[in-house]
Design a protein around this motif. Sequence first.
Motif, PDB file in Angstrom:
ATOM      1  N   ALA A 235      -0.271   2.420  -8.049  1.00  0.00           N
ATOM      2  CA  ALA A 235       1.068   1.511  -8.657  1.00  0.00           C
ATOM      3  C   ALA A 235       1.880   1.615  -7.286  1.00  0.00           C
ATOM      4  CB  ALA A 235       1.861   3.106  -8.966  1.00  0.00           C
ATOM      5  N   ALA A 236       0.941   2.075  -6.017  1.00  0.00           N
ATOM      6  CA  ALA A 236       1.897   1.282  -5.045  1.00  0.00           C
ATOM      7  C   ALA A 236       1.711  -0.180  -4.835  1.00  0.00           C
ATOM      8  CB  ALA A 236       1.225   1.970  -3.516  1.00  0.00           C
ATOM      9  N   PRO A 237       2.337  -1.236  -3.921  1.00  0.00           N
ATOM     10  CA  PRO A 237       2.290  -2.482  -3.737  1.00  0.00           C
ATOM     11  C   PRO A 237       1.128  -2.986  -3.222  1.00  0.00           C
ATOM     12  CG  PRO A 237       4.714  -1.199  -2.985  1.00  0.00           C
ATOM     13  CD  PRO A 237       3.687  -0.009  -3.396  1.00  0.00           C
ATOM     14  N   ASP A 238       0.589  -3.912  -3.470  1.00  0.00           N
ATOM     15  CA  ASP A 238      -0.133  -4.022  -3.087  1.00  0.00           C
ATOM     16  C   ASP A 238      -0.177  -4.680  -1.216  1.00  0.00           C
ATOM     17  OD1 ASP A 238      -1.210  -4.372  -5.593  1.00  0.00           O
ATOM     18  OD2 ASP A 238      -1.451  -6.190  -5.674  1.00  0.00           O
ATOM     19  N   TRP A 239      -1.461  -4.689  -0.265  1.00  0.00           N
ATOM     20  CA  TRP A 239      -1.227  -5.642   0.826  1.00  0.00           C
ATOM     21  C   TRP A 239      -0.506  -6.506   0.904  1.00  0.00           C
ATOM     22  CZ3 TRP A 239      -1.578  -3.711   5.697  1.00  0.00           C
ATOM     23  CH2 TRP A 239      -2.031  -4.469   6.882  1.00  0.00           C
ATOM     24  N   ALA A 240      -0.343  -6.960   1.929  1.00  0.00           N
ATOM     25  CA  ALA A 240       1.107  -8.628   2.024  1.00  0.00           C
ATOM     26  C   ALA A 240       0.810  -8.209   3.746  1.00  0.00           C
ATOM     27  CB  ALA A 240       2.403  -7.877   1.814  1.00  0.00           C
ATOM     28  N   GLY A 241       0.147  -7.956   4.077  1.00  0.00           N
ATOM     29  CA  GLY A 241      -0.835  -9.296   5.362  1.00  0.00           C
ATOM     30  C   GLY A 241      -1.344  -9.479   5.113  1.00  0.00           C
ATOM     31  N   PRO A 242      -2.298  -9.622   6.924  1.00  0.00           N
ATOM     32  CA  PRO A 242      -3.383 -10.521   6.760  1.00  0.00           C
ATOM     33  C   PRO A 242      -4.592 -10.545   6.439  1.00  0.00           C
ATOM     34  CG  PRO A 242      -3.300 -10.326   8.786  1.00  0.00           C
ATOM     35  CD  PRO A 242      -1.917  -9.435   8.190  1.00  0.00           C
ATOM     36  N   ARG A 243      -5.289 -10.560   6.047  1.00  0.00           N
ATOM     37  CA  ARG A 243      -7.049 -10.138   5.621  1.00  0.00           C
ATOM     38  C   ARG A 243      -7.782  -9.298   6.569  1.00  0.00           C
ATOM     39  NH1 ARG A 243     -10.264 -14.192   4.362  1.00  0.00           N
ATOM     40  NH2 ARG A 243     -11.814 -12.742   2.846  1.00  0.00           N
ATOM     41  N   LEU A 244      -8.114  -8.155   7.255  1.00  0.00           N
ATOM     42  CA  LEU A 244      -8.519  -7.868   8.603  1.00  0.00           C
ATOM     43  C   LEU A 244     -10.287  -7.685   7.851  1.00  0.00           C
ATOM     44  CD1 LEU A 244      -5.414  -5.504   8.991  1.00  0.00           C
ATOM     45  CD2 LEU A 244      -6.247  -7.577   9.876  1.00  0.00           C
ATOM     46  N   TRP A 245     -10.640  -7.674   9.155  1.00  0.00           N
ATOM     47  CA  TRP A 245     -12.050  -6.825   9.567  1.00  0.00           C
ATOM     48  C   TRP A 245     -11.905  -5.955   8.245  1.00  0.00           C
ATOM     49  CZ3 TRP A 245     -15.937 -10.068   8.326  1.00  0.00           C
ATOM     50  CH2 TRP A 245     -15.978 -11.692   8.916  1.00  0.00           C
ATOM     51  N   LEU A 246     -12.946  -5.317   7.755  1.00  0.00           N
ATOM     52  CA  LEU A 246     -13.656  -3.732   7.023  1.00  0.00           C
ATOM     53  C   LEU A 246     -15.136  -3.758   7.396  1.00  0.00           C
ATOM     54  CD1 LEU A 246     -10.656  -4.654   3.886  1.00  0.00           C
ATOM     55  CD2 LEU A 246     -10.030  -3.697   6.131  1.00  0.00           C
ATOM     56  N   HIS A 247     -15.089  -2.441   7.061  1.00  0.00           N
ATOM     57  CA  HIS A 247     -16.422  -2.253   6.906  1.00  0.00           C
ATOM     58  C   HIS A 247     -16.823  -1.629   5.413  1.00  0.00           C
ATOM     59  CE1 HIS A 247     -19.930   0.945   6.419  1.00  0.00           C
ATOM     60  NE2 HIS A 247     -20.167   0.206   7.490  1.00  0.00           N
ATOM     61  N   GLY A 248     -16.067  -1.270   4.680  1.00  0.00           N
ATOM     62  CA  GLY A 248     -16.116  -1.841   3.390  1.00  0.00           C
ATOM     63  C   GLY A 248     -17.003  -0.814   2.757  1.00  0.00           C
ATOM     64  N   ASP A 249     -17.934   0.503   3.620  1.00  0.00           N
ATOM     65  CA  ASP A 249     -18.674   1.171   2.488  1.00  0.00           C
ATOM     66  C   ASP A 249     -18.518   2.383   3.358  1.00  0.00           C
ATOM     67  OD1 ASP A 249     -20.222   2.407   0.881  1.00  0.00           O
ATOM     68  OD2 ASP A 249     -22.393   1.351   1.750  1.00  0.00           O
TER      69      ASP A 249
ATOM     70  N   ALA B  23       2.802   2.582   1.486  1.00  0.00           N
ATOM     71  CA  ALA B  23       2.426   2.150   0.401  1.00  0.00           C
ATOM     72  C   ALA B  23       0.458   1.823   1.021  1.00  0.00           C
ATOM     73  CB  ALA B  23       2.871   0.936   0.672  1.00  0.00           C
ATOM     74  N   THR B  24       0.317   1.827   1.968  1.00  0.00           N
ATOM     75  CA  THR B  24      -0.976   2.004   2.575  1.00  0.00           C
ATOM     76  C   THR B  24      -1.966   2.903   2.259  1.00  0.00           C
ATOM     77  OG1 THR B  24      -0.754  -0.686   4.347  1.00  0.00           O
ATOM     78  CG2 THR B  24      -2.649   0.531   4.762  1.00  0.00           C
ATOM     79  N   LEU B  25      -0.988   4.288   2.846  1.00  0.00           N
ATOM     80  CA  LEU B  25      -1.583   5.597   2.531  1.00  0.00           C
ATOM     81  C   LEU B  25      -2.212   6.017   0.991  1.00  0.00           C
ATOM     82  CD1 LEU B  25       0.368   7.353   5.765  1.00  0.00           C
ATOM     83  CD2 LEU B  25      -2.247   6.938   5.785  1.00  0.00           C
ATOM     84  N   ARG B  26      -0.816   5.383   0.373  1.00  0.00           N
ATOM     85  CA  ARG B  26      -1.376   5.746  -1.057  1.00  0.00           C
ATOM     86  C   ARG B  26      -2.079   4.983  -1.215  1.00  0.00           C
ATOM     87  NH1 ARG B  26       4.355   4.038  -3.785  1.00  0.00           N
ATOM     88  NH2 ARG B  26       3.608   4.513  -5.670  1.00  0.00           N
ATOM     89  N   ARG B  27      -2.155   3.654  -1.043  1.00  0.00           N
ATOM     90  CA  ARG B  27      -4.050   3.360  -1.817  1.00  0.00           C
ATOM     91  C   ARG B  27      -4.985   3.707  -1.380  1.00  0.00           C
ATOM     92  NH1 ARG B  27      -0.462  -1.000  -0.156  1.00  0.00           N
ATOM     93  NH2 ARG B  27      -1.907  -1.905   1.404  1.00  0.00           N
ATOM     94  N   ALA B  28      -4.838   4.106   0.013  1.00  0.00           N
ATOM     95  CA  ALA B  28      -6.082   4.648   0.756  1.00  0.00           C
ATOM     96  C   ALA B  28      -6.084   5.999  -0.210  1.00  0.00           C
ATOM     97  CB  ALA B  28      -5.718   4.455   1.866  1.00  0.00           C
ATOM     98  N   ARG B  29      -5.332   6.249  -0.813  1.00  0.00           N
ATOM     99  CA  ARG B  29      -6.010   7.705  -1.205  1.00  0.00           C
ATOM    100  C   ARG B  29      -6.649   6.677  -2.795  1.00  0.00           C
ATOM    101  NH1 ARG B  29      -0.453   9.596   0.035  1.00  0.00           N
ATOM    102  NH2 ARG B  29      -1.016  11.881   1.592  1.00  0.00           N
ATOM    103  N   GLY B  30      -6.172   5.729  -3.171  1.00  0.00           N
ATOM    104  CA  GLY B  30      -6.972   5.580  -4.340  1.00  0.00           C
ATOM    105  C   GLY B  30      -8.465   5.272  -3.942  1.00  0.00           C
TER     106      GLY B  30
END
Length: 305
Positions: free
Chosen positions: A183-197, A254-261
């Motif tokens: 339910a947290a707001p989506d990321w509205a910033g630039p696409r950042l490099w991520l490890h992903g795993d 919002a970012t921390l909420r999404r991170a928990r998910g």
Amino acid sequence: MTATEMDITEDLIRDLLRDQHPDLADRPLKLGARGWDNQVWRLGDDLAVRLPWATQSADALLRKEHAWLPTLAPHLPLRIPVPQRLGEPSERFPRPWLVTTWVPGEPADHAPATRAAEAAVTLAGFLTALHRPAPDGAPAGRHRGGPLADTAEHFTRELASATELGLIRDPDAVRAVWEDAAAAPDWAGPRLWLHGDLHPANILTTNGTFCGVIDFGDLFAGDPACDLAAAWILLPDGAADLFHETYRPSPDTATLRRARGWAVLRALTCIHIGDAGVHGRPGGKPTWGPPAHAALRRLTASIHQ
């Protein structure tokens, strides 16, 4: 997992090296690990050979690492496996393969971080350095890094399965964490490099703290919350707050909420893989279960923070 039809042996690897990279063919060679996508063989003291063996997608992931990691590695404070040579498909082995630098250390699923403060600062520093805006041509994630709500069906299926197997004590609490995150707001910033795993088998430790990060096959650009989930997956109890204080820029609520998910999804996947390992099922890794259960415990305790 779909195992390759060809056995990967020392003789095979030496033949491949002689054919394409003969200057490396006489180095000492020994099996390092059989990962989800690739086998890793140590080549001498400072190199490794990575060959796809268990998934069809591994070929593209290796080529992606070869294309992008050399430009990212100089900016990162922890050691990563930097591609040095690309092996092309051949009659002997019909898939691409890599020679990379060797990263010493023990996987955190075998040797967890125990120096909480140092591990939190080290992980935050690594992700701060990695999470830079990615160029337009950067790869997209495989069902990761986009809106968390898009994973609803996957989450429901994973939670139901784990609950039926008796692996989840309080499914309602787990569901509450994920629903709050979705339910947290989506990321509205630039696409950042991520490890992903970022799970315990993909980060290495020495002397109780992190010393290296491996397996960048899921490297992509997107919402940093996907990687920030690692605070609950990798760190000892009580270290997440210091991680969040150290990471830059400071993550918003919002970012921390999404991170928990994303952390809940990661933990559920690892719980299933750990249970498969305990019962000897294909693809199972028993060491993945304990850190995943610890992560869910931390996450359900954090929902009201």
